[in-house]
Structures are given as C-alpha cells and as structure tokens.
Scaffold this active site. Structure first.
Site, PDB file in Angstrom:
ATOM      1  N   GLU A 294      45.009 -44.590 -29.960  1.00 41.38           N
ATOM      2  CA  GLU A 294      45.781 -44.685 -28.912  1.00 41.38           C
ATOM      3  C   GLU A 294      47.140 -44.700 -29.443  1.00 41.38           C
ATOM      4  N   LYS A 295      48.046 -43.710 -29.094  1.00 43.75           N
ATOM      5  CA  LYS A 295      49.266 -43.774 -29.568  1.00 43.75           C
ATOM      6  C   LYS A 295      50.336 -44.650 -28.583  1.00 43.75           C
TER       7      LYS A 295
ATOM      8  N   GLY B  73      44.504 -47.156 -21.540  1.00 43.72           N
ATOM      9  CA  GLY B  73      44.322 -46.976 -20.042  1.00 43.72           C
ATOM     10  C   GLY B  73      44.928 -45.587 -19.829  1.00 43.72           C
TER      11      GLY B  73
ATOM     12  N   LYS C 158      48.652 -46.721  -6.617  1.00 39.89           N
ATOM     13  CA  LYS C 158      47.976 -47.530  -5.579  1.00 39.89           C
ATOM     14  C   LYS C 158      48.530 -49.038  -5.471  1.00 39.89           C
TER      15      LYS C 158
ATOM     16  N   THR D 222      43.223 -36.294 -24.872  1.00 38.41           N
ATOM     17  CA  THR D 222      44.577 -36.496 -24.945  1.00 38.41           C
ATOM     18  C   THR D 222      45.183 -36.418 -23.452  1.00 38.41           C
TER      19      THR D 222
ATOM     20  N   GLY E   2      51.170 -31.516  -3.265  1.00 39.32           N
ATOM     21  CA  GLY E   2      49.812 -32.318  -3.474  1.00 39.32           C
ATOM     22  C   GLY E   2      49.597 -33.731  -3.607  1.00 39.32           C
TER      23      GLY E   2
ATOM     24  N   LEU F  38      41.241 -35.425 -12.721  1.00 37.55           N
ATOM     25  CA  LEU F  38      40.822 -36.921 -11.840  1.00 37.55           C
ATOM     26  C   LEU F  38      40.237 -37.994 -12.918  1.00 37.55           C
TER      27      LEU F  38
ATOM     28  N   HIS G 212      27.158 -51.368  12.624  1.00 36.27           N
ATOM     29  CA  HIS G 212      27.896 -51.152  13.814  1.00 36.27           C
ATOM     30  C   HIS G 212      28.760 -52.480  14.070  1.00 36.27           C
TER      31      HIS G 212
HETATM   32  P1  FAD Z   1      44.834 -39.583 -19.930  1.00 33.32           P
HETATM   33  O1  FAD Z   1      44.603 -40.719 -18.964  1.00 33.32           O
HETATM   34  O2  FAD Z   1      46.094 -38.860 -19.688  1.00 33.32           O
HETATM   35  O3  FAD Z   1      44.928 -40.397 -21.427  1.00 33.32           O
HETATM   36  C1  FAD Z   1      45.261 -39.650 -22.521  1.00 33.32           C
HETATM   37  C2  FAD Z   1      45.558 -40.749 -23.495  1.00 33.32           C
HETATM   38  O4  FAD Z   1      45.505 -39.941 -24.873  1.00 33.32           O
HETATM   39  C3  FAD Z   1      47.083 -41.355 -23.409  1.00 33.32           C
HETATM   40  O5  FAD Z   1      47.072 -42.733 -23.316  1.00 33.32           O
HETATM   41  C4  FAD Z   1      48.032 -40.528 -24.690  1.00 33.32           C
HETATM   42  O6  FAD Z   1      48.742 -41.514 -24.866  1.00 33.32           O
HETATM   43  C5  FAD Z   1      46.754 -40.521 -25.713  1.00 33.32           C
HETATM   44  N1  FAD Z   1      47.164 -39.499 -26.629  1.00 33.32           N
HETATM   45  C6  FAD Z   1      47.699 -38.246 -26.408  1.00 33.32           C
HETATM   46  N2  FAD Z   1      47.662 -37.576 -27.827  1.00 33.32           N
HETATM   47  C7  FAD Z   1      47.434 -38.726 -28.626  1.00 33.32           C
HETATM   48  C8  FAD Z   1      47.311 -38.657 -30.275  1.00 33.32           C
HETATM   49  N3  FAD Z   1      47.746 -37.482 -30.808  1.00 33.32           N
HETATM   50  N4  FAD Z   1      46.944 -39.753 -30.871  1.00 33.32           N
HETATM   51  C9  FAD Z   1      46.610 -40.785 -29.985  1.00 33.32           C
HETATM   52  N5  FAD Z   1      46.640 -40.863 -28.726  1.00 33.32           N
HETATM   53  C10 FAD Z   1      47.003 -39.832 -27.913  1.00 33.32           C
HETATM   54  N6  FAD Z   1      43.459 -39.613 -10.726  1.00 33.32           N
HETATM   55  C11 FAD Z   1      42.391 -40.242  -9.710  1.00 33.32           C
HETATM   56  O7  FAD Z   1      41.254 -39.876  -9.917  1.00 33.32           O
HETATM   57  N7  FAD Z   1      42.867 -40.964  -8.721  1.00 33.32           N
HETATM   58  C12 FAD Z   1      44.079 -41.318  -8.805  1.00 33.32           C
HETATM   59  O8  FAD Z   1      44.254 -41.963  -7.644  1.00 33.32           O
HETATM   60  C13 FAD Z   1      45.121 -40.570  -9.458  1.00 33.32           C
HETATM   61  N8  FAD Z   1      46.482 -40.855  -9.299  1.00 33.32           N
HETATM   62  C14 FAD Z   1      47.336 -40.330 -10.133  1.00 33.32           C
HETATM   63  C15 FAD Z   1      48.587 -40.676  -9.841  1.00 33.32           C
HETATM   64  C16 FAD Z   1      49.680 -40.213 -10.835  1.00 33.32           C
HETATM   65  C17 FAD Z   1      50.999 -40.616 -10.429  1.00 33.32           C
HETATM   66  C18 FAD Z   1      49.192 -39.294 -11.832  1.00 33.32           C
HETATM   67  C19 FAD Z   1      50.109 -38.718 -12.840  1.00 33.32           C
HETATM   68  C20 FAD Z   1      48.002 -38.953 -11.967  1.00 33.32           C
HETATM   69  C21 FAD Z   1      46.769 -39.635 -11.358  1.00 33.32           C
HETATM   70  N9  FAD Z   1      45.577 -39.313 -11.173  1.00 33.32           N
HETATM   71  C22 FAD Z   1      44.431 -39.816 -10.521  1.00 33.32           C
HETATM   72  C23 FAD Z   1      44.997 -38.493 -12.412  1.00 33.32           C
HETATM   73  C24 FAD Z   1      44.488 -39.234 -13.631  1.00 33.32           C
HETATM   74  O9  FAD Z   1      45.392 -40.140 -14.209  1.00 33.32           O
HETATM   75  C25 FAD Z   1      43.991 -38.482 -14.868  1.00 33.32           C
HETATM   76  O10 FAD Z   1      43.195 -37.313 -14.200  1.00 33.32           O
HETATM   77  C26 FAD Z   1      43.354 -39.029 -15.859  1.00 33.32           C
HETATM   78  O11 FAD Z   1      44.214 -40.243 -16.505  1.00 33.32           O
HETATM   79  C27 FAD Z   1      42.913 -38.324 -16.985  1.00 33.32           C
HETATM   80  O12 FAD Z   1      42.393 -39.215 -17.912  1.00 33.32           O
HETATM   81  P2  FAD Z   1      42.176 -38.574 -19.763  1.00 33.32           P
HETATM   82  O13 FAD Z   1      41.371 -39.678 -20.106  1.00 33.32           O
HETATM   83  O14 FAD Z   1      41.833 -37.271 -19.532  1.00 33.32           O
HETATM   84  O15 FAD Z   1      43.828 -38.732 -19.938  1.00 33.32           O
HETATM   85  P1  NAD Z   2      48.583 -30.824  -7.462  1.00 34.18           P
HETATM   86  O1  NAD Z   2      48.173 -29.513  -7.978  1.00 34.18           O
HETATM   87  O2  NAD Z   2      47.642 -31.727  -6.642  1.00 34.18           O
HETATM   88  O3  NAD Z   2      49.837 -30.287  -6.352  1.00 34.18           O
HETATM   89  C1  NAD Z   2      50.726 -29.452  -6.556  1.00 34.18           C
HETATM   90  C2  NAD Z   2      51.476 -28.866  -5.349  1.00 34.18           C
HETATM   91  O4  NAD Z   2      52.605 -28.080  -5.805  1.00 34.18           O
HETATM   92  C3  NAD Z   2      50.550 -27.834  -4.867  1.00 34.18           C
HETATM   93  O5  NAD Z   2      50.341 -28.195  -3.542  1.00 34.18           O
HETATM   94  C4  NAD Z   2      51.201 -26.432  -5.057  1.00 34.18           C
HETATM   95  O6  NAD Z   2      50.693 -25.502  -4.168  1.00 34.18           O
HETATM   96  C5  NAD Z   2      52.473 -27.020  -5.407  1.00 34.18           C
HETATM   97  N1  NAD Z   2      53.540 -26.184  -6.115  1.00 34.18           N
HETATM   98  C6  NAD Z   2      53.389 -25.350  -7.142  1.00 34.18           C
HETATM   99  N2  NAD Z   2      54.471 -24.998  -7.423  1.00 34.18           N
HETATM  100  C7  NAD Z   2      55.327 -25.307  -6.800  1.00 34.18           C
HETATM  101  C8  NAD Z   2      56.564 -24.856  -6.546  1.00 34.18           C
HETATM  102  N3  NAD Z   2      57.332 -24.157  -7.483  1.00 34.18           N
HETATM  103  N4  NAD Z   2      57.524 -25.076  -5.526  1.00 34.18           N
HETATM  104  C9  NAD Z   2      56.881 -25.995  -4.496  1.00 34.18           C
HETATM  105  N5  NAD Z   2      55.777 -26.297  -4.532  1.00 34.18           N
HETATM  106  C10 NAD Z   2      54.792 -25.913  -5.605  1.00 34.18           C
HETATM  107  O7  NAD Z   2      49.508 -31.289  -8.728  1.00 34.18           O
HETATM  108  P2  NAD Z   2      50.300 -32.911  -8.527  1.00 34.18           P
HETATM  109  O8  NAD Z   2      50.236 -33.586  -7.137  1.00 34.18           O
HETATM  110  O9  NAD Z   2      51.288 -32.765  -9.489  1.00 34.18           O
HETATM  111  O10 NAD Z   2      49.097 -33.746  -9.303  1.00 34.18           O
HETATM  112  C11 NAD Z   2      48.848 -33.436 -10.708  1.00 34.18           C
HETATM  113  C12 NAD Z   2      47.477 -33.932 -10.825  1.00 34.18           C
HETATM  114  O11 NAD Z   2      47.258 -35.260 -10.878  1.00 34.18           O
HETATM  115  C13 NAD Z   2      46.399 -33.191  -9.968  1.00 34.18           C
HETATM  116  O12 NAD Z   2      45.342 -32.674 -10.819  1.00 34.18           O
HETATM  117  C14 NAD Z   2      45.929 -34.492  -8.988  1.00 34.18           C
HETATM  118  O13 NAD Z   2      44.458 -34.095  -8.621  1.00 34.18           O
HETATM  119  C15 NAD Z   2      46.336 -35.518  -9.936  1.00 34.18           C
HETATM  120  N6  NAD Z   2      46.176 -36.675  -9.280  1.00 34.18           N
HETATM  121  C16 NAD Z   2      45.488 -37.227  -8.527  1.00 34.18           C
HETATM  122  C17 NAD Z   2      45.657 -38.134  -7.570  1.00 34.18           C
HETATM  123  C18 NAD Z   2      44.548 -38.625  -6.865  1.00 34.18           C
HETATM  124  O14 NAD Z   2      43.300 -38.420  -7.136  1.00 34.18           O
HETATM  125  N7  NAD Z   2      45.105 -39.463  -5.505  1.00 34.18           N
HETATM  126  C19 NAD Z   2      46.851 -38.599  -7.420  1.00 34.18           C
HETATM  127  C20 NAD Z   2      48.117 -38.061  -8.116  1.00 34.18           C
HETATM  128  C21 NAD Z   2      47.616 -37.047  -8.915  1.00 34.18           C
END
Ligand code: FAD
Ligand code: NAD
Length: 467
Positions: free
Chosen positions: A35-36, A40, A52, A144, A183, A319, A444
C-alpha cells in the site's frame, strides 16, 4: 536491493485488497499486501467510513434541533462544534486503520508500505521509504481502486472546486455549496452540509437524482430532500464554470433555459474512474477497456497469466462490499476452491435520511428484461414501529416475476433501510419468491414488517394497507 518471494502480492489495501490478503493467508498462501497510502484505501480513509461518521454526527444534530421536540424533548440553543465532528471522524478512521493492520498481520500476511510497479508477471518493484524492494510473486493482484472524475472545463483545485475528499474535511460550513451530480456522493455530502446550515444546490444532468435507483423511489427521495431544504435542479447540463478567490460560478442549460449558479465552493461528484496510474500496465500488456477498467475472466485473471484484478479497477458497481466479495472469491478460486459469486445481488445504499437501499432490478429494468412482473408496495407511514419512532417517511417496493413469483428487485426508502435490505438480499441470493418473504415471520413492531407487507401486496393481500 532487498528481494522477497511470495505466492501472492496484492497491490492496494482498500476493502478489495486487504480482504483478499486475509482470505489468501487463511488459505495458506504466503501473501504480501502493498500500500502506497493508508491501509483501508478509499473506503476507510476518504469514503464510506468518514462519510458515515459525518452523516451520523449531523443527523444527531438535525434531530436534536428539529426532530426531538415532537418526542417532548426540549433542547433550546443547540449548537454544533464542527472541529469536534471532524476530530471524531479522524479518530474513527485511525482506530479502524489499526484494526485492519492487526487483522492482516494476525493471519500471517505481510504488509509492505510503498508504491508498487509491475516489472513483469511474477516480479514487482516497490518504492518504499527505505529504498526499492524487488518482490517475486507467483501471482499479482491489482486492487488499486478508483479516483474522482473532474469536469473538463473546471479542474479540481482543492479549495473552490473540490472532490468528496475535501468535502469530508471542510474546516467551516460553506454558506452556499454547489454539488454537481445527484448520485451517492452528491446526495450524502449535500445532506451533511445542508444539515449544518449550508445552502446546498444539487445539479443533476439526468431527469432525476439517484438515477441508478428505481424511478418511483428516487422521485420520492427527491421530494423528501427538497422538504429538508436541499435545492435540486435535475435535467441540468453544466456548460461552463469559473472559480476565483470569491467563489464559483457555473453556467448551465435546462431545456431551453440558460441558468447560472454561484456558490462558495463546488463539489464535483460525477463519478469515479479506475486508478491504474504508474503501475506499468502498458509495458506488461494488461488489457483495459475504453473506460480504463481492467478486463478479467471468472477467476479475476487479466489477459496476462499470473496477473489478476478486483474491485473498483474492474467492471461492476464501485462499492466496498463488491470489492470485498471479489477479494474473498478471488483468493478461494486461486486456492482451487469452487466459490460462488452473486454479482446480480449486490445491494446498494445511499445514506441520506431516509436511506435508499436497493437490490436487483428496478421496475423499469425488470419489465424491459422479463415482460410481465408483479409489483408490491407498502408505505412506511403505515408501519407501527415507524410511526412510534417518528421515522414514518418512505416506502418499500418489491418486484417479482409474474410467472413464478421469483424476486427480481427490492427497493427500500426508509430510515435504516441499509440494515433492512439484508434480508431481501438473502432471499434473492437463495432464489426466494415474494411468497417466501410474505410467509417469513417478522418481529413486531419492526420496520422490517414493511418488507413482508410489500410482499403481501404483490399478491393483493396486504394486511396493514387500506383497499
Ligand atoms: P480502494 O479502496 O480505492 O483502494 C485502493 C488502494 O490502492 C488505495 O489505498 C491506494 O492508495 C492503493 N494503491 C493504488 N495504486 C497503488 C500502487 N501502485 N502501489 C500501492 N498501492 C496502490 N462504497 C460502499 O460500498 N459504501 C459506501 O458507503 C461508500 N461510500 C463512499 C463514499 C465516498 C465519499 C467515496 C469516494 C466512495 C465510497 N464508496 C462506498 C466506494 C468505495 O470506497 C469503493 O468502492 C472501495 O473503496 C473500492 O475498494 P478497492 O479495494 O477496489 O479500492
Ligand atoms: P455516481 O455515478 O453514483 O453519480 C454521479 C451522478 O452524477 C449521476 O447521477 C450522473 O447522472 C451525474 N452526472 C454525471 N455527469 C454530470 C454532469 N456533467 N453534470 C451533472 N451531473 C452529472 O457517482 P458518485 O456519486 O460520484 O460516486 C462515485 C462512486 O462511489 C459510485 O460508483 C458510487 O457507487 C460510490 N459511492 C457509493 C456510496 C454508497 O454506497 N453509499 C457513497 C458514495 C460513493
């Protein structure tokens, strides 16, 4: 140069990578997790968990300020301390990071802090703070993750034009916050900052917010969020924008109308893209599609033998639980097990209040795919527990196949929907029908009875709904 050998080297310690490391180590594979940044990944550090934490803190504040009085609880002069909220959020992250480290190490997997680069199948180079390390690994897993997508004409500047990462750490409440994208990220961040007093305007390109959700449920959510004071402009195409020290202005078009929106900051939440920068994929020849996603087969193998990928870097919903499940199944299949995966039954949740939780197909998609379907609905306003607790907004909607009643989709708009959806996922994963759900005894008074009522309503025999 230091040199080490493993059965499996995992690049990225997000929910995909660290879960794969735990499962692989459980199965006896000599595993290193590289991990770079921080353990998490996106989810723990700048995604699921911090969002959250702030959603919960701000929900407490909004309830004490506006909701408690109806329960006979008076709380005059209630204030919030943003610094403390942010500090708590950081504390949650720090303690969970330690937990991830302990979990991975306790299984015997090694953690290597540094940036990984793939020299070729079987060999990695890792840039650590102590220099370069060569890692021999029979198998390499790319996990990644992803990074935010920006607007071409208004790049992120970390101050006025921001991604979710900065919006999780604003040091003061913006007076006016523009949110591009309705979104998951847009709506969760809009909820947080609106509850703290920001005037929030969500600008969504499509005709409705939460476009990935069932249309009826998304429309109901939109009405509730507007009632909470969030401004929403759908079918709004942003055509240009400028940012300066005094704030941001966006130009937009809605139908034939030209619109202009201004704010102190704009959160751009229009989606995320796979992150594979500086990994060496081009020279190794790992194939990606036009969206930058790594192509994999059912064993998560890329086109290069010995190199695999899971999580946000491959196709499917971005997700955390999808990445985790892929991590587990990847490790098991690598170890020779036949493990099931249920990609069509991955739940998704938007953590607004009320929350939207869904699994399976929307009504429109179910009709498009299967033709005749049955739909059951139940209004949360008729659920005893919801009324008693004061969270009586929302609905449950259930779609089943007309010919055999098999469940195709369940959509819940309710306080606590994120927890309620689990039983729908379980029913669907094991091929359950609406009748199975209708015949399942629910305690219930609980909100979960709404699910059973929606199932009964799919067969026109609801108990707690007027005819
Ligand atoms: P990541 O979690 O992105 O992890 C990738 C890791 O790889 C990073 O730590 C990065 O530093 C590391 N890495 C990259 N390149 C290298 C390299 N060359 N060498 C070493 N390490 C490297 N999903 C949900 O299911 N529920 C939610 O409520 C939810 N809320 C979210 C809220 C926000 C604001 C955002 C931005 C996302 C949210 N997501 C949520 C989406 C969720 O965070 C991602 O789907 C999930 O983290 C993806 O997991 P991953 O393991 O694929 O990658
Ligand atoms: P998203 O794809 O969920 O939503 C992006 C929204 O932006 C869409 O409604 C789309 O129609 C709209 N959009 C796209 N281009 C636009 C433009 N030029 N102008 C106006 N609207 C535009 O993406 P996100 O909300 O950025 O989240 C990114 C990823 O992270 C998603 O894949 C999401 O599943 C994940 N995430 C999940 C959770 C969760 O599970 N609760 C929370 C945060 C993020």
């Amino acid at each position: 140069m230091d040199n080490r050998s493993f059965d499996l080297a995992i690049i990225g310690a997000g929910p995909g990578g660290y879960v794969a490391a735990i499962r692989a180590a459980q199965l006896g594979l000599r595993t290193v997790l590289i991990e770079k940044g921080e353990l998490g990944g996106t989810c723990l550090n700048v995604g699921c968990i911090p969002s959250k934490a702030l959603l919960q803190s701000t929900e407490h504040f909004a309830f004490i300020k506006d909701g408690a009085r109806t329960h006979g609880v008076e709380s005059d002069g209630v204030r919030f301390d943003l610094g403390r909220m942010l500090q708590r959020k950081e504390g949650v992250i720090t303690s969970m990071r330690k937990g991830v480290s302990q979990l991975v190490k306790s299984r015997g997997a090694e953690i290597l802090k540094g940036r990984a680069f793939i020299e070729r199948a079987g060999l990695l180079k890792v840039m650590t703070s102590e220099g370069e390390i060569a890692v021999d690994a029979k198998n390499i897993l790319i996990a990644t993750g992803s990074v935010p997508v920006g607007l071409p004409f208004l790049p992120f500047d970390g101050n006025h034009v921001v991604s979710s990462t900065e919006a999780l750490s604003f040091e003061s409440v913006p007076e006016r916050l523009l949110v591009v994208g309705g979104g998951a990220i847009g709506l969760e961040m809009a909820s947080i900052w609106s509850r703290l007093g920001a005037e929030v305007t969500v600008l969504e390109f499509l005709p409705r917010i939460a476009p990935a959700s069932d249309a009826e449920v998304a429309t109901a959510l939109e009405k509730l969020l507007i009632r909470q004071g969030i401004r929403i402009s759908t079918a709004t195409r942003i055509t240009g924008g400028t940012a300066s020290a005094s704030g941001v202005t966006l130009e937009a078009v809605k139908g034939d109308e030209a619109l202009s929106f201004s704010g102190d900051k704009v959160l751009v939440a229009v989606g995320r893209k796979p992150f594979t920068g500086d990994l060496g994929l081009e020279s190794v020849g790992v194939a990606r599609d036009s969206k930058g996603r790594i192509g994999v087969d059912e064993r998560f193998s890329t086109n290069i033998p010995g190199i695999y990928a899971i999580g946000d870097v491959i196709s499917g919903p971005m997700l955390a639980h999808k990445a985790e499940e892929e991590g587990i199944v990847f490790a098991e299949r690598l170890a020779g097990q036949v493990s099931p995966l249920h990609p069509e039954h991955i739940p998704s949740v938007i953590y607004t209040d009320p929350e939207v939780a869904s699994v399976g197909l929307s009504e429109d998609d179910a009709i498009a795919r299967f033709g005749e379907v049955k739909v059951g609905r139940f209004s949360v306003a008729a659920n005893g527990r919801a009324i008693a607790s004061g969270h009586a907004s929302g609905m449950v909607k259930l779609i089943s196949l007309a010919k055999d009643d098999r469940l195709l989709g369940v959509h819940i708009l309710a306080h606590g929907a994120s927890e309620l959806i689990a039983s729908a996922v379980a029913h669907m994963t094991y091929g359950g029908s609406a009748e199975d759900l209708a015949r399942t005894v629910h305690a219930h008074p609980t909100l979960s009875e709404s699910l059973r009522e929606a199932a009964l309503s799919a067969d026109n025999r609801p108990i707690h709904a007027l005819r």
